[in-house]
Structure formats: C-alpha cells, structure tokens
Design an enzyme around this catalytic site. Structure first.
Site, short mmCIF file in Angstrom:
data_model
loop_
_atom_site.label_atom_id
_atom_site.label_comp_id
_atom_site.label_asym_id
_atom_site.label_seq_id
_atom_site.Cartn_x
_atom_site.Cartn_y
_atom_site.Cartn_z
N VAL A 238 4.38 0.94 1.79
CA VAL A 238 4.47 -0.21 2.68
C VAL A 238 4.67 -1.46 1.84
O VAL A 238 3.95 -1.70 0.87
CB VAL A 238 3.20 -0.36 3.55
CG1 VAL A 238 3.31 -1.59 4.45
CG2 VAL A 238 2.98 0.90 4.39
N LYS B 176 7.58 -0.10 6.27
CA LYS B 176 7.08 1.21 5.87
C LYS B 176 8.28 2.08 5.49
O LYS B 176 9.08 2.46 6.35
CB LYS B 176 6.30 1.84 7.02
CG LYS B 176 5.67 3.19 6.73
CD LYS B 176 4.89 3.67 7.96
CE LYS B 176 4.22 5.00 7.76
NZ LYS B 176 3.49 5.44 8.98
N ASP C 55 -0.41 3.34 12.95
CA ASP C 55 -0.20 4.72 12.50
C ASP C 55 -0.25 5.72 13.66
O ASP C 55 -1.26 6.37 13.90
CB ASP C 55 -1.20 5.11 11.42
CG ASP C 55 -0.73 6.35 10.66
OD1 ASP C 55 0.19 7.04 11.15
OD2 ASP C 55 -1.29 6.63 9.58
N GLY D 102 0.83 -1.21 0.00
CA GLY D 102 0.00 0.00 0.00
C GLY D 102 0.85 1.25 0.00
O GLY D 102 2.07 1.20 0.21
N ARG D 103 0.19 2.39 -0.21
CA ARG D 103 0.88 3.68 -0.24
C ARG D 103 0.18 4.66 0.69
O ARG D 103 -1.04 4.66 0.80
CB ARG D 103 0.92 4.26 -1.65
CG ARG D 103 1.86 3.50 -2.58
CD ARG D 103 1.87 4.06 -3.99
NE ARG D 103 2.86 3.35 -4.79
CZ ARG D 103 4.08 3.81 -5.02
NH1 ARG D 103 4.45 4.98 -4.54
NH2 ARG D 103 4.94 3.11 -5.75
N GLY D 104 0.98 5.52 1.33
CA GLY D 104 0.44 6.53 2.21
C GLY D 104 0.93 7.90 1.83
O GLY D 104 1.49 8.10 0.74
N ASP E 62 -5.72 9.97 16.02
CA ASP E 62 -6.23 9.72 14.66
C ASP E 62 -6.82 8.32 14.58
O ASP E 62 -6.51 7.54 13.69
CB ASP E 62 -5.12 9.91 13.62
CG ASP E 62 -5.67 10.01 12.19
OD1 ASP E 62 -6.88 10.29 12.04
OD2 ASP E 62 -4.89 9.80 11.24
N THR F 121 -9.35 13.01 11.37
CA THR F 121 -10.08 12.82 10.13
C THR F 121 -11.53 13.27 10.34
O THR F 121 -12.11 12.98 11.39
CB THR F 121 -10.03 11.33 9.72
OG1 THR F 121 -8.65 10.94 9.64
CG2 THR F 121 -10.69 11.09 8.37
N LYS G 47 -9.24 5.83 13.46
CA LYS G 47 -10.17 5.68 12.33
C LYS G 47 -10.04 4.27 11.79
O LYS G 47 -9.04 3.58 12.06
CB LYS G 47 -9.88 6.72 11.25
CG LYS G 47 -8.49 6.65 10.65
CD LYS G 47 -8.29 7.76 9.62
CE LYS G 47 -6.88 7.72 9.02
NZ LYS G 47 -6.68 8.80 8.03
N ASN H 154 -6.77 2.83 10.30
CA ASN H 154 -5.64 2.60 11.19
C ASN H 154 -5.86 1.41 12.14
O ASN H 154 -5.08 1.21 13.07
CB ASN H 154 -5.34 3.85 12.01
CG ASN H 154 -4.83 4.98 11.15
OD1 ASN H 154 -4.28 4.75 10.08
ND2 ASN H 154 -5.00 6.22 11.60
#
Length: 274
Positions: free
Chosen positions: A23, A38, A151, A16-18, A133, A169, A135, A138
């Site tokens: 990652v 990461k 995270d 995945g990408r952040g 954060d 968020t 959510k 995470n």
C-alpha cells in the site's frame, strides 16, 4: 506501474505491506488530493480462491460506496503484473494500533467507535454483504477521526450463495465458522462484539497458546467477565456483549439491533439497567 495510472497519479511513499501486495500513498494531479494505492502482485495469487477474492473486492467496494464508514474505492487499474486499487487515504492509523497502546477504552470512547463500526456492518448486511474478517487491523481512521471499514477480500454476497468455509482471524472468528457449517452474516456481529470486549477489558474473551487452543476456546464460547477487569464496566455494556458474543447464532442480535441497544443510544454513559 501501468501508463494510465501514471497519467492520473503520482506514486509516493510506502504505507504498509500485506499478504498480496503493498500500500502506497499516491497523489492525484487532477483532484490535488492524496489517496491510498493498494498494488497487488498477480503472481502472488496462489490459487483460484485468491483470484476470486481479488476479483470480488472491487465489485463489493463499488456496491458499498455510499456508506461513509466504509473505505471508498476510487479507481482500479491493471497491467501485466499488478492490480492497483485506489482508495481513500486513512492516515489516522487503525484500531489495532490504538488497542496495542495497552490502555483500556472508556465506555463513551468504545461506544463511539462501535457505533461507527456497526453502522458500516449494518449497511453491508442491508446490501447483502458479509465482511467475514472484522478485526482491529481492518478498522481504519481518516484524518478527521472517522472510522472506515476496510479489506473486503474475504467478503461474500450471502444473498447469492450459502456461506461456508473457515475464514477470519483466530481471536475474532465466530464458532459457527469453525464448525464448518453454513452460517449467516451474524458472524460479523460476533467479531465486533469481541472487539468491544477487547476495548473495554484490554484482553480478548477467548484465547490460548496458539491458534488451535484459541479456536477451542472460541468453540466453547464460555463468555466471562472477570470481576477485577469488569468491576467498573456498566451493566449495559455487559448486556450488549452477551447479546453480541452469543454462541447460538439464532439468538445473537443483528447489526441493526446493536445500533438501537441502550448502551449505544446513550453513548456508553451509565444508567440503571437491571
């Protein structure tokens, strides 16, 4: 990729990408096990705040490493262009994916997830850490289905300094954060309460067309239980939601109090709470 990393791990496929990096799955030749890596590109850090978050996250993860419901940091590497954080591999997906399926959760299933999440949050708070954060994105799951809170880039040590500044968020942020005031670790309880509401209802309690309208709805904090959606939801669940999504932070229950609420104790099973 730095040489010391290459000596210990084999980099595998992208997961995945952040905002700051990518990652990957990586394989430890010594442990004969897979982990997540990461990789954060240093030049993507736009200011001192970004750099502070990056510096703080490994320290906070080390501090919280004893909790089984928090993503564990195993190694940290640095080269000229990147930081590489090696963590638990959570290949069971995240809570966002489960929520996005469109199906509402049964109360026992929602209670099982919330219990693990609140165990992680309560441990953070005992150690003086506010996540800030919370959510679904995470909240990860490993191959055995165990929840792992991840995270900690926005996390803060609230025993060291006062917390302020807007982080989080839109759907999940607590109203006191938006007010720009000093606030407490109970912002995490609010966010977890919103997640519980979404699991049971399939929709968030506060929303609007865009972030600005959503923030306005959060600030009003008018918590409702539409009868069409909540007809089959137990009084215990609604009682817990009222106590977690309480606009007055001084009256909002703590993470430890969530864990001893009857709905959690009973595993989301129905009883006769008046």
């Amino acid at each position: 990729m730095c040489e010391s990393f290459k000596q210990n791990y084999q980099l595998c496929e992208e997961l995945g990408r952040g905002r700051f990096g990518v990652v990957y799955r990586c394989f430890s030749t010594a442990a004969h096990a897979s982990f997540a890596c990461k990789s954060i590109y240093k030049h993507s850090l736009s200011d001192d705040t970004d750099r502070h978050c990056l510096d703080a996250e490994p320290k906070i993860l080390h501090l919280l490493s004893a909790c089984p419901n928090i993503l564990r940091l195993h190694d940290v590497y640095e080269d000229d262009d990147h930081f590489h954080l090696v963590t638990d591999l959570c290949d069971g997906g995240d809570l966002f994916d489960r929520i996005s399926s469109g199906n509402r959760f049964s109360e026992p299933d929602a209670a099982a997830i919330l219990k693990q999440l609140m165990a992680a949050i309560a441990y953070c708070h005992r150690m003086g850490v506010a996540h800030r954060d919370i959510k679904p994105d995470n909240i990860l799951f490993d191959s055995r289905g165990r929840l792992k809170l991840a995270d900690f880039g926005s996390a803060e040590l609230f025993d060291v300094s006062e917390m302020n500044g807007v982080v989080g968020t839109p759907y999940y942020v607590a109203p006191e954060v938006l007010m720009g005031r000093d606030y407490s670790e109970k912002v995490d309880v609010w966010s977890a309460g919103v997640i519980l509401y979404i699991m049971l209802a399939g929709v968030p309690p506060f929303y609007g067309d865009g972030a600005a309208e959503t923030f306005e709805a959060v600030l009003r904090g008018n918590l409702r239980f539409p009868s069409k959606i909540f007809r089959s939801v137990s009084p215990e669940a609604k009682d817990l939601l009222r106590k977690m999504i309480c606009r007055d932070a001084s009256r909002r229950i703590s993470a430890e109090q969530v864990l001893i609420h009857p709905w959690i104790i009973n595993g989301g099973e129905m009883s006769d709470l008046a």
